[in-house]
Design a protein around this motif. Structure first.
Motif, PDB file in Angstrom:
ATOM      1  N   LEU A 113      -4.558  12.685  22.560  1.00 43.71           N
ATOM      2  CA  LEU A 113      -3.226  13.308  22.548  1.00 43.71           C
ATOM      3  C   LEU A 113      -2.458  13.088  21.256  1.00 43.71           C
ATOM      4  CD1 LEU A 113      -2.061  12.558  26.211  1.00 43.71           C
ATOM      5  CD2 LEU A 113      -3.515  14.418  25.358  1.00 43.71           C
ATOM      6  N   TYR A 114      -3.049  12.407  20.281  1.00 43.84           N
ATOM      7  CA  TYR A 114      -2.398  12.236  18.982  1.00 43.84           C
ATOM      8  C   TYR A 114      -2.973  13.177  17.922  1.00 43.84           C
ATOM      9  CZ  TYR A 114       0.111   7.980  20.347  1.00 43.84           C
ATOM     10  OH  TYR A 114       0.963   7.081  20.943  1.00 43.84           O
ATOM     11  N   GLY A 115      -4.188  13.648  18.126  1.00 43.39           N
ATOM     12  CA  GLY A 115      -4.799  14.538  17.153  1.00 43.39           C
ATOM     13  C   GLY A 115      -5.227  13.857  15.872  1.00 43.39           C
ATOM     14  N   THR A 116      -5.363  12.542  15.898  1.00 43.14           N
ATOM     15  CA  THR A 116      -5.776  11.807  14.705  1.00 43.14           C
ATOM     16  C   THR A 116      -6.488  10.531  15.112  1.00 43.14           C
ATOM     17  OG1 THR A 116      -5.024  10.883  12.589  1.00 43.14           O
ATOM     18  CG2 THR A 116      -3.625  10.482  14.505  1.00 43.14           C
ATOM     19  N   SER A 117      -7.312  10.041  14.214  1.00 48.76           N
ATOM     20  CA  SER A 117      -7.967   8.756  14.430  1.00 48.76           C
ATOM     21  C   SER A 117      -7.341   7.660  13.573  1.00 48.76           C
ATOM     22  CB  SER A 117      -9.458   8.857  14.094  1.00 48.76           C
ATOM     23  OG  SER A 117      -9.646   9.239  12.743  1.00 48.76           O
ATOM     24  N   ARG A 118      -6.586   8.064  12.561  1.00 48.99           N
ATOM     25  CA  ARG A 118      -6.019   7.099  11.621  1.00 48.99           C
ATOM     26  C   ARG A 118      -4.488   7.103  11.689  1.00 48.99           C
ATOM     27  NH1 ARG A 118      -9.461   7.081   5.977  1.00 48.99           N
ATOM     28  NH2 ARG A 118     -11.524   7.513   6.882  1.00 48.99           N
ATOM     29  N   PHE A 119      -3.942   5.916  11.559  1.00 47.79           N
ATOM     30  CA  PHE A 119      -2.493   5.768  11.458  1.00 47.79           C
ATOM     31  C   PHE A 119      -2.188   5.127  10.113  1.00 47.79           C
ATOM     32  CE2 PHE A 119      -3.203   6.168  15.958  1.00 47.79           C
ATOM     33  CZ  PHE A 119      -2.171   6.993  16.361  1.00 47.79           C
ATOM     34  N   ALA A 120      -1.432   5.849   9.305  1.00 48.70           N
ATOM     35  CA  ALA A 120      -1.115   5.375   7.957  1.00 48.70           C
ATOM     36  C   ALA A 120      -0.044   4.294   8.018  1.00 48.70           C
ATOM     37  CB  ALA A 120      -0.637   6.531   7.090  1.00 48.70           C
ATOM     38  N   THR A 121      -0.122   3.372   7.090  1.00 49.24           N
ATOM     39  CA  THR A 121       0.959   2.415   6.909  1.00 49.24           C
ATOM     40  C   THR A 121       2.082   3.087   6.124  1.00 49.24           C
ATOM     41  OG1 THR A 121      -0.102   1.579   4.889  1.00 49.24           O
ATOM     42  CG2 THR A 121      -0.598   0.431   6.958  1.00 49.24           C
ATOM     43  N   ASP A 122       3.243   2.468   6.122  1.00 53.22           N
ATOM     44  CA  ASP A 122       4.386   3.027   5.387  1.00 53.22           C
ATOM     45  C   ASP A 122       4.130   2.914   3.884  1.00 53.22           C
ATOM     46  OD1 ASP A 122       7.366   3.888   5.458  1.00 53.22           O
ATOM     47  OD2 ASP A 122       7.322   2.189   4.075  1.00 53.22           O
ATOM     48  N   ALA A 123       4.232   4.031   3.175  1.00 55.14           N
ATOM     49  CA  ALA A 123       3.846   4.061   1.765  1.00 55.14           C
ATOM     50  C   ALA A 123       4.690   3.126   0.909  1.00 55.14           C
ATOM     51  CB  ALA A 123       3.936   5.493   1.235  1.00 55.14           C
ATOM     52  N   ALA A 124       6.013   3.186   1.065  1.00 58.69           N
ATOM     53  CA  ALA A 124       6.889   2.379   0.225  1.00 58.69           C
ATOM     54  C   ALA A 124       6.727   0.885   0.514  1.00 58.69           C
ATOM     55  CB  ALA A 124       8.338   2.804   0.421  1.00 58.69           C
ATOM     56  N   LEU A 125       6.688   0.532   1.784  1.00 56.79           N
ATOM     57  CA  LEU A 125       6.534  -0.872   2.154  1.00 56.79           C
ATOM     58  C   LEU A 125       5.169  -1.400   1.727  1.00 56.79           C
ATOM     59  CD1 LEU A 125       7.663  -3.374   3.535  1.00 56.79           C
ATOM     60  CD2 LEU A 125       6.889  -2.429   5.731  1.00 56.79           C
ATOM     61  N   THR A 126       4.146  -0.559   1.832  1.00 58.98           N
ATOM     62  CA  THR A 126       2.805  -0.967   1.414  1.00 58.98           C
ATOM     63  C   THR A 126       2.748  -1.213  -0.083  1.00 58.98           C
ATOM     64  OG1 THR A 126       1.749   0.166   3.263  1.00 58.98           O
ATOM     65  CG2 THR A 126       0.393  -0.232   1.324  1.00 58.98           C
ATOM     66  N   GLU A 127       3.429  -0.393  -0.860  1.00 62.99           N
ATOM     67  CA  GLU A 127       3.475  -0.616  -2.312  1.00 62.99           C
ATOM     68  C   GLU A 127       4.125  -1.963  -2.619  1.00 62.99           C
ATOM     69  OE1 GLU A 127       2.134   0.911  -4.797  1.00 62.99           O
ATOM     70  OE2 GLU A 127       1.340   2.612  -3.671  1.00 62.99           O
ATOM     71  N   ARG A 128       5.218  -2.279  -1.920  1.00 61.67           N
ATOM     72  CA  ARG A 128       5.885  -3.561  -2.144  1.00 61.67           C
ATOM     73  C   ARG A 128       4.985  -4.725  -1.743  1.00 61.67           C
ATOM     74  NH1 ARG A 128      10.325  -0.692   0.570  1.00 61.67           N
ATOM     75  NH2 ARG A 128      11.758   0.093  -1.008  1.00 61.67           N
ATOM     76  N   LEU A 129       4.265  -4.553  -0.645  1.00 62.93           N
ATOM     77  CA  LEU A 129       3.389  -5.619  -0.183  1.00 62.93           C
ATOM     78  C   LEU A 129       2.231  -5.832  -1.157  1.00 62.93           C
ATOM     79  CD1 LEU A 129       2.840  -7.653   2.080  1.00 62.93           C
ATOM     80  CD2 LEU A 129       1.520  -5.871   3.241  1.00 62.93           C
ATOM     81  N   ALA A 130       1.671  -4.758  -1.670  1.00 65.75           N
ATOM     82  CA  ALA A 130       0.597  -4.882  -2.647  1.00 65.75           C
ATOM     83  C   ALA A 130       1.088  -5.587  -3.914  1.00 65.75           C
ATOM     84  CB  ALA A 130       0.031  -3.509  -2.985  1.00 65.75           C
ATOM     85  N   ALA A 131       2.289  -5.233  -4.358  1.00 64.16           N
ATOM     86  CA  ALA A 131       2.854  -5.886  -5.540  1.00 64.16           C
ATOM     87  C   ALA A 131       3.085  -7.370  -5.273  1.00 64.16           C
ATOM     88  CB  ALA A 131       4.160  -5.205  -5.941  1.00 64.16           C
ATOM     89  N   ALA A 132       3.545  -7.703  -4.075  1.00 64.31           N
ATOM     90  CA  ALA A 132       3.763  -9.112  -3.717  1.00 64.31           C
ATOM     91  C   ALA A 132       2.447  -9.871  -3.682  1.00 64.31           C
ATOM     92  CB  ALA A 132       4.469  -9.195  -2.360  1.00 64.31           C
ATOM     93  N   ALA A 133       1.400  -9.238  -3.164  1.00 61.82           N
ATOM     94  CA  ALA A 133       0.097  -9.896  -3.108  1.00 61.82           C
ATOM     95  C   ALA A 133      -0.442 -10.153  -4.511  1.00 61.82           C
ATOM     96  CB  ALA A 133      -0.876  -9.040  -2.314  1.00 61.82           C
ATOM     97  N   GLN A 134      -0.271  -9.192  -5.401  1.00 57.78           N
ATOM     98  CA  GLN A 134      -0.731  -9.391  -6.773  1.00 57.78           C
ATOM     99  C   GLN A 134       0.051 -10.495  -7.470  1.00 57.78           C
ATOM    100  OE1 GLN A 134      -0.338  -5.227  -8.090  1.00 57.78           O
ATOM    101  NE2 GLN A 134      -2.561  -5.181  -8.373  1.00 57.78           N
ATOM    102  N   LEU A 135       1.348 -10.565  -7.179  1.00 58.14           N
ATOM    103  CA  LEU A 135       2.182 -11.597  -7.788  1.00 58.14           C
ATOM    104  C   LEU A 135       1.855 -12.970  -7.235  1.00 58.14           C
ATOM    105  CD1 LEU A 135       4.612 -12.273  -9.615  1.00 58.14           C
ATOM    106  CD2 LEU A 135       6.080 -11.878  -7.626  1.00 58.14           C
ATOM    107  N   ALA A 136       1.696 -13.058  -5.925  1.00 59.73           N
ATOM    108  CA  ALA A 136       1.469 -14.355  -5.281  1.00 59.73           C
ATOM    109  C   ALA A 136       0.052 -14.871  -5.474  1.00 59.73           C
ATOM    110  CB  ALA A 136       1.772 -14.242  -3.788  1.00 59.73           C
TER     111      ALA A 136
END
Length: 238
Positions: A113-136
C-alpha cells in the motif's frame, strides 16, 4: 523542538547520556526516555531496542509523546558491499526491509500500500549528519547509500552473499533502521542514520560484533552526536 537521539546498544546510549548535564528519565511504553540538553539543544535520548517492531514502537513514542522535530539514529551494522569494511562509517540515504516479501500480490521488498520498497532519509539532516561524522571521525572511511534491515542477525557468509546477490546496492545490514524510516515517513518527521561497520555479516560476525561494541561503537556514536549538535540544531527550529 527536541531532537531525538536513538542508540542501538546500551553502551552507545550510556556514552550519549554522559554528554548530557541535566538528563531526566521518563518511562513510556516500558522504555526509558532521557530528556535534557546537549550543547544547548533540547534532546531526548533512548535505546531503540532490537528488531523492527521494537524500533517502530520507540519511534512512534518519540513523535507522539515527546513531540520531537527530528530523529537521529546511531549504531552499528554489518558490512555487505565489498568495499565496506570493519571500522568504516555508513550514512544512510535510504532504507529497505530485506525480509519483506508480500509477493505475488506485491513485488518483493515493496511495502504493501506504499508503492515503494525504499524510504529515503531526510536530505538536509543527512547532509548535516555526514558532515558531523567526517568531523568527528576524520580517519574513518565514509560511505553513503542504501542500508537494509531485517528481523535477523546476519551472521553467516551464505546469508551475506545471498543479500549481496539480491540487493547489490546495499552497503550494510542491520535490524531497525527501515522501521524507523517508515514511521518517520508516515509522520513527516526528518530522519537520519549513521552506522559504524562492526563486522562483515559473515561467519565471524558474532565474534567481531561483540568486540567492536566494547571497544569502538560507544565512542563513535558519542563523537558523531556531539559534533552534530555542536554544529547547531539539526531539526526544525523550536
Amino acid at each position: 523542538m527536541r531532537t531525538a537521539i536513538v542508540s542501538a546498544m546500551h553502551e552507545e546510549l550510556a556514552a550519549v547520556l554522559a554528554l548530557m548535564p541535566d538528563e531526566q528519565r521518563q518511562r513510556v511504553a516500558g522504555r526509558d526516555f532521557w530528556i535534557g540538553h546537549l550543547h544547548g539543544q533540547q534532546v531526548v535520548a533512548v535505546l531503540s531496542r532490537i528488531g523492527k517492531v521494537a524500533a517502530a514502537t520507540t519511534a512512534t513514542a518519540l513523535i507522539e509523546r515527546f513531540d520531537v522535530g527530528s530523529i537521529v539514529f546511531t549504531g552499528v551494522a554489518g558490512g555487505l558491499a565489498p568495499g565496506v569494511q570493519v571500522g568504516h562509517v555508513v550514512v544512510a540515504d535510504s532504507f529497505l526491509q530485506h525480509d519483506l516479501d508480500a509477493s505475488p500480490i506485491f513485488p518483493r521488498y515493496e511495502v504493501p500500500l506504499y508503492g515503494t520498497s525504499r524510504f529515503a532519509t531526510d536530505a538536509a539532516l543527512t547532509e548535516r549528519l555526514a558532515a558531523a561524522a567526517q568531523l568527528a571521525l576524520p580517519d574513518a572511511i565514509l560511505h553513503r547509500g542504501l542500508i537494509v534491515s531485517g528481523d535477523r542477525f546476519v551472521a553467516t557468509t551464505a546469508e551475506s552473499r545471498a543479500l549481496q546477490s539480491d540487493l547489490p546496492q546495499a552497503l550494510a545490514v542491520e535490524m531497525e533502521g527501515a522501521a524507523i524510516a517508515q514511521v518517520c515517513h508516515d509522520y513527516g518527521v526528518p530522519f537520519a542514520a549513521v552506522r559504524t561497520i562492526s563486522d562483515r555479516a559473515d561467519d565471524e560476525a558474532h565474534v567481531d560484533f561483540l568486540r567492536f561494541i566494547r571497544e569502538v561503537a560507544s565512542r563513535h556514536s558519542a563523537a558523531v552526536v556531539e559534533a552534530l549538535l555542536r554544529a547547531g540544531q539539526p531539526g526544525p527550529a523550536a
